[in-house]
Design a protein around this motif. Structure first.
Motif, PDB file in Angstrom:
ATOM      1  N   VAL A 209       0.841  -1.207   0.000  1.00 37.15           N
ATOM      2  CA  VAL A 209       0.000   0.000   0.000  1.00 37.15           C
ATOM      3  C   VAL A 209       0.874   1.254   0.000  1.00 37.15           C
ATOM      4  CG1 VAL A 209      -1.707   1.316   1.307  1.00 37.15           C
ATOM      5  CG2 VAL A 209      -1.949  -1.158   1.100  1.00 37.15           C
ATOM      6  N   LEU A 212       2.482   1.777  -3.485  1.00 31.99           N
ATOM      7  CA  LEU A 212       1.523   2.302  -4.456  1.00 31.99           C
ATOM      8  C   LEU A 212       1.199   3.762  -4.169  1.00 31.99           C
ATOM      9  CD1 LEU A 212      -0.885  -0.770  -4.727  1.00 31.99           C
ATOM     10  CD2 LEU A 212       0.871  -0.053  -6.355  1.00 31.99           C
ATOM     11  N   ALA A 213       1.124   4.128  -2.902  1.00 30.18           N
ATOM     12  CA  ALA A 213       0.855   5.521  -2.555  1.00 30.18           C
ATOM     13  C   ALA A 213       2.008   6.423  -2.996  1.00 30.18           C
ATOM     14  CB  ALA A 213       0.615   5.657  -1.048  1.00 30.18           C
ATOM     15  N   LEU A 216       1.882   6.779  -6.795  1.00 30.75           N
ATOM     16  CA  LEU A 216       0.851   7.745  -7.200  1.00 30.75           C
ATOM     17  C   LEU A 216       1.318   9.171  -6.936  1.00 30.75           C
ATOM     18  CD1 LEU A 216      -2.024   8.438  -8.154  1.00 30.75           C
ATOM     19  CD2 LEU A 216      -2.801   8.123  -5.791  1.00 30.75           C
ATOM     20  N   GLY A 268      -4.513  -3.253  -6.176  1.00 27.88           N
ATOM     21  CA  GLY A 268      -4.115  -1.994  -5.553  1.00 27.88           C
ATOM     22  C   GLY A 268      -3.611  -0.980  -6.556  1.00 27.88           C
ATOM     23  N   ALA A 269      -2.916  -1.461  -7.603  1.00 26.79           N
ATOM     24  CA  ALA A 269      -2.418  -0.551  -8.633  1.00 26.79           C
ATOM     25  C   ALA A 269      -3.566   0.122  -9.375  1.00 26.79           C
ATOM     26  CB  ALA A 269      -1.525  -1.305  -9.615  1.00 26.79           C
ATOM     27  N   ALA A 272      -5.126   2.706  -7.053  1.00 26.20           N
ATOM     28  CA  ALA A 272      -4.291   3.909  -6.996  1.00 26.20           C
ATOM     29  C   ALA A 272      -4.452   4.739  -8.260  1.00 26.20           C
ATOM     30  CB  ALA A 272      -2.825   3.509  -6.796  1.00 26.20           C
ATOM     31  N   CYS A 275      -7.537   6.779  -8.305  1.00 27.80           N
ATOM     32  CA  CYS A 275      -7.504   7.966  -7.429  1.00 27.80           C
ATOM     33  C   CYS A 275      -6.898   9.175  -8.128  1.00 27.80           C
ATOM     34  CB  CYS A 275      -6.708   7.659  -6.161  1.00 27.80           C
ATOM     35  SG  CYS A 275      -7.466   6.428  -5.084  1.00 27.80           S
TER      36      CYS A 275
END
Length: 608
Positions: A209, A212-213, A216, A268-269, A272, A275
């Motif tokens: 997580v 990925l954050a 981004l 998760g990708a 992200a 978002c």
């Protein structure tokens, strides 16, 4: 009696296991200078670097870094952390699982390059060094000190490979040159792995997580750079910073963690990526986002043909054009020769089916060719498509494509009453037109990723890999090479047509000039192939990352004018020289390109 002859060691001659830096300074002093210089670099970003706000980013404020100072602050923080980790500070050992000296060198180089670039940019734009404040001079000095200290750190020189004394002069020359290159390269490498305890599953998921954050955040920052100097500084810090993390072993460790939780990483990708539009206040950068997704999806389709099946296709962009033209003709455009306005799902099927048919028609008579001959044929197909679309204007041929004018005024999509051409309010956020298409293209990208994963792991996918590795051996084992290659060609073409249906509605107009073999801006066949090779052939993330870089960087480097392609090409040459397997390396491909790391290059001779 046996006489043993020893050769005196010449000063400066590298020997196996010799540890010294590039400059004559004790290692403990160099490490202290690098670590302290990194901390002072962070402090210097809180000082004013120039007295006037005319330079973008407003570097005149004390106590508040701005613009390029933020990038230098990040590089300085990395230098400090890697320096403390190299001392073995408790709690920081996980930052350098492969050793901290090489990572410290690249982090210090990032801070130095970004700082000195900023000083040069200020002087060039404002008219001389007189425009620098004392904070600028301090930043330049401390980053230089940190870099010199990092270069004084020891490194392990590789032991020289034995060579046959009976070899020719050319073989000895190659051997000597290889050893010299290894010595230089070792200055920025580390060869002391450090074991890192395994983490529980929930901790690894939290790490994914966080990765990925950060990804981004980096992408959003890079795509949203407001002026040219900031983007160049971003490239410097991002490139050297990524190399520092790689030398520290963090990238390899993150790759292992994501491989153990592949499904979570993929989901998760996409979350992200979804978002991203919510981080934008208008459609200025969401526009780049949707074009990047279109380009990336087509590159992933090409990866099936090139990366898995090993077929060199130089006219792949034509399949994107076939899908775009087919969808635009049945989507209600007033310039279309057909009076049709099909719903989106039907237009998607028409575009994908048209590209699939063209893929089979082109592949059936040509896929018996191999290598360069197949590449020339596919290149010819791409040019034939563009010329044919130009000639179907009602004068040189039937009025089908409107010639060079193309099919224009393609209406926006309306999916289940959701008009994608107008802005919508979702959870207090205003989602504009390009953000709507971004979400649609993200969904199509997910479909393409699913097709790639399932086909790559299937029986046909293994047959593609066998054909790519050795077609003659695959045929001898009973694989129908022609049928397998034709399936790859058809699947890749249909995926390109799928992306073309969305491109037609995003751009409003479809013209032949959009589908060239090569040009200054993507998508074109040359950039698509470069995205696959640069990102990493045979992988999922590779073409996506490669396509994002190849679309974003030329778009941001337009201020270079005539030197844009020169700088871009130089960057590609350097990247392919130092990482030929691509940014995201396929394991088999990496072993093929780095065989010298897996087996001895020469065999020792024994005599009686």
């Amino acid at each position: 009696m046996t006489t043993q002859t020893t050769t005196p060691k010449t000063a400066g001659t590298p020997t196996a296991g010799d540890t010294s830096g590039l400059i004559g300074m004790p290692p403990h002093i160099g490490r202290a200078l690098a670590t302290g210089g990194g901390a002072l670099t962070v402090a210097s970003t809180f000082l004013a670097w120039t007295w006037t706000a005319e330079f973008p980013g407003d570097l005149t404020v004390y106590g508040y870094p701005g613009g390029l100072q933020v990038l230098v602050l990040i590089a300085g923080a990395l230098t400090t952390l890697f320096g403390l980790a190299s001392y073995g500070v408790r709690g920081l050992r996980r930052l350098v699982p492969a050793g901290g000296d090489a990572a410290l060198k690249f982090a210090a180089l990032a801070a130095f390059a970004a700082t000195w670039y900023t000083m040069i940019a200020i002087s060039a734009q404002l008219g001389g060094l007189v425009n620098l404040e004392p904070g600028g001079y301090i930043a330049a000095a401390v980053t230089l000190i940190a870099l010199l200290g990092a270069l004084a750190l020891p490194f392990e020189r590789p032991a020289p490979d034995p060579f046959d004394p009976d070899d020719t002069g050319w073989e000895q020359f190659k051997h000597t040159s290889s050893q010299n290159w290894q010595t230089i390269r070792a200055a920025f490498t580390s060869s002391i792995p450090r074991p890192v305890p395994a983490l529980p599953s929930y901790a690894e998921i939290l790490i994914i997580v966080g990765i990925l954050a950060v990804a981004l955040l980096v992408f959003t920052y890079g795509i949203g750079t407001e002026y040219d100097e900031l983007f160049v500084g971003f490239l410097i810090v991002a490139g050297l910073g990524f190399t520092a993390l790689h030398r520290a072993g963090l990238i390899a460790q993150a790759t292992e963690i994501t491989a153990r939780h592949q499904n979570i990483t993929v989901c998760g990708a996409f979350i992200a990526a979804a978002c991203f539009p919510f981080t934008q206040s208008d459609d200025q950068y969401a526009t780049l986002g949707v074009y990047i997704l279109i380009f990336a999806t087509v590159a992933l389709g090409l990866n099936i043909v090139v990366g898995l099946a090993g077929l060199l296709d130089l006219g792949y962009v034509a399949f994107l054009g076939v899908g775009a033209y087919a969808a635009s003709m049945v989507s209600g455009s007033p310039s279309s020769p057909f009076d049709l306005h099909l719903p989106f799902w039907a237009a998607v099927l028409v575009g994908a089916a048209a590209s699939l048919v063209f893929g089979v028609l082109i592949g059936a008579p040509t896929l018996r060719l191999r290598g360069d001959y197949l590449a020339i044929v596919t290149l010819g197909f791409g040019e034939i498509f563009r010329i044919t679309a130009n000639n179907l204007d009602g004068t040189s041929g039937p009025d089908v494509t409107n010639g060079s004018n193309g099919i224009s005024s393609i209406p926006d999509l309306d999916i289940l009453g959701f008009d994608m051409g107008i802005a919508h309010d979702i959870g207090g956020f205003t989602i504009g037109r390009f953000a709507n298409y971004f979400f649609l293209m993200l969904l199509i990208t997910a479909v393409v990723v699913l097709v790639f994963r399932r086909s790559g792991d299937s029986r046909i996918g293994r047959a593609w890999v066998a054909i790519r590795e050795d077609e003659t051996a695959a045929l001898a084992m009973g694989i129908n090479g022609f049928r397998v290659k034709l399936i790859a060609f058809a699947v890749g073409a249909s995926l390109a047509g799928l992306a073309g249906t969305v491109q037609a509605h995003v751009t409003y107009t479809v013209t032949p000039e959009q589908y060239l073999f090569a040009g200054t801006t993507p998508p074109n066949s040359a950039f698509l192939l470069a995205a696959v090779v640069l990102g990493g052939m045979g992988t999922i993330a590779g073409p996506l990352i490669g396509a994002a870089l190849l679309f974003l960087i030329p778009n941001k480097l337009q201020f270079l004018d005539d030197y844009q392609l020169f700088a871009f090409g130089l960057a590609l040459v350097l990247l392919m020289r130092f990482r030929p397997e691509g940014l995201v390396a396929n394991r088999r491909r990496k072993l093929e390109l780095h065989e010298e790391a897996e087996a001895p290059t020469t065999l020792s001779k024994t005599g009686a």
